[in-house]
Scaffold this motif. Structure first.
Motif, PDB file in Angstrom:
ATOM      1  N   MET A  77       0.844  -1.174   0.000  1.00 53.37           N
ATOM      2  CA  MET A  77       0.000   0.000   0.000  1.00 53.37           C
ATOM      3  C   MET A  77       0.887   1.233   0.000  1.00 53.37           C
ATOM      4  N   ALA A  78       0.693   2.095  -0.971  1.00 50.46           N
ATOM      5  CA  ALA A  78       1.468   3.325  -1.073  1.00 50.46           C
ATOM      6  C   ALA A  78       0.854   4.399  -0.193  1.00 50.46           C
ATOM      7  N   HIS A  79       1.704   5.145   0.483  1.00 48.06           N
ATOM      8  CA  HIS A  79       1.234   6.187   1.390  1.00 48.06           C
ATOM      9  C   HIS A  79       1.616   7.585   0.928  1.00 48.06           C
ATOM     10  N   GLY A  80       2.376   7.700  -0.109  1.00 46.43           N
ATOM     11  CA  GLY A  80       2.754   9.004  -0.608  1.00 46.43           C
ATOM     12  C   GLY A  80       4.169   9.393  -0.232  1.00 46.43           C
ATOM     13  N   ALA A  81       4.643  10.417  -0.919  1.00 50.82           N
ATOM     14  CA  ALA A  81       6.026  10.839  -0.746  1.00 50.82           C
ATOM     15  C   ALA A  81       6.255  11.613   0.546  1.00 50.82           C
ATOM     16  N   LEU A  82       5.284  12.398   0.981  1.00 52.31           N
ATOM     17  CA  LEU A  82       5.480  13.234   2.162  1.00 52.31           C
ATOM     18  C   LEU A  82       5.700  12.423   3.440  1.00 52.31           C
ATOM     19  N   PRO A  83       4.866  11.439   3.759  1.00 54.24           N
ATOM     20  CA  PRO A  83       5.144  10.634   4.957  1.00 54.24           C
ATOM     21  C   PRO A  83       6.493   9.918   4.872  1.00 54.24           C
ATOM     22  N   THR A  84       6.836   9.474   3.681  1.00 51.56           N
ATOM     23  CA  THR A  84       8.127   8.799   3.503  1.00 51.56           C
ATOM     24  C   THR A  84       9.275   9.764   3.752  1.00 51.56           C
ATOM     25  N   LEU A  85       9.190  10.971   3.232  1.00 56.03           N
ATOM     26  CA  LEU A  85      10.223  11.984   3.443  1.00 56.03           C
ATOM     27  C   LEU A  85      10.358  12.307   4.931  1.00 56.03           C
ATOM     28  N   PHE A  86       9.222  12.530   5.606  1.00 54.31           N
ATOM     29  CA  PHE A  86       9.261  12.806   7.051  1.00 54.31           C
ATOM     30  C   PHE A  86       9.883  11.638   7.803  1.00 54.31           C
ATOM     31  N   GLY A  87       9.468  10.434   7.455  1.00 55.60           N
ATOM     32  CA  GLY A  87       9.975   9.250   8.131  1.00 55.60           C
ATOM     33  C   GLY A  87      11.475   9.070   7.949  1.00 55.60           C
ATOM     34  N   PHE A  88      11.945   9.174   6.712  1.00 51.97           N
ATOM     35  CA  PHE A  88      13.378   9.030   6.444  1.00 51.97           C
ATOM     36  C   PHE A  88      14.193  10.118   7.147  1.00 51.97           C
ATOM     37  N   THR A  89      13.701  11.341   7.109  1.00 54.33           N
ATOM     38  CA  THR A  89      14.414  12.444   7.760  1.00 54.33           C
ATOM     39  C   THR A  89      14.471  12.228   9.268  1.00 54.33           C
ATOM     40  N   GLY A  90      13.346  11.856   9.858  1.00 53.07           N
ATOM     41  CA  GLY A  90      13.310  11.611  11.296  1.00 53.07           C
ATOM     42  C   GLY A  90      14.235  10.487  11.717  1.00 53.07           C
ATOM     43  N   VAL A  91      14.188   9.399  10.991  1.00 52.49           N
ATOM     44  CA  VAL A  91      15.043   8.254  11.312  1.00 52.49           C
ATOM     45  C   VAL A  91      16.520   8.617  11.117  1.00 52.49           C
ATOM     46  N   ALA A  92      16.830   9.385  10.084  1.00 50.09           N
ATOM     47  CA  ALA A  92      18.222   9.803   9.863  1.00 50.09           C
ATOM     48  C   ALA A  92      18.731  10.640  11.037  1.00 50.09           C
ATOM     49  N   LEU A  93      17.897  11.550  11.542  1.00 47.94           N
ATOM     50  CA  LEU A  93      18.297  12.365  12.694  1.00 47.94           C
ATOM     51  C   LEU A  93      18.488  11.506  13.940  1.00 47.94           C
TER      52      LEU A  93
END
Length: 91
Positions: free
Chosen positions: A1-17
């Motif tokens: 199930m695709a959730h869109g680019a914005l949640p993915t961007l937030f998630g990747f950025t948060g996890v990277a931090l």
């Protein structure tokens, strides 16, 4: 199930931090009670919680939201400590 680019961007950025803070702490670059470490954790966990909220994954909203709240409490304490003693935080 695709959730869109914005949640993915937030998630990747948060996890990277979060991972950056963790690795820098393990390498003894950032102390766990330092302002920089706590900011990285608060922002990272906040972004990861928001990402989880956007994809409706409540277990991680709870986990990351709690992590962010704990980091904010630690940050407030660290800032108060710095102000009280008039020094810098060394992080």
């Amino acid at each position: 199930m695709a959730h869109g680019a914005l949640p993915t961007l937030f998630g990747f950025t948060g996890v990277a931090l979060l991972l950056a803070a963790f690795i820098l702490n393990l390498r003894r670059v950032l102390p766990a009670d330092g302002v920089t470490y706590l900011v990285l954790n608060a922002v990272g966990a906040g972004l990861a919680a928001w990402s989880s909220w956007l994809i409706d994954f409540v277990p991680f909203v709870i986990l990351e939201g709690t992590w962010a709240a704990a980091a904010v409490v630690g940050l407030v304490r660290a800032l108060n400590r710095t102000r009280r003693f008039g020094g810098t935080d060394h992080s």
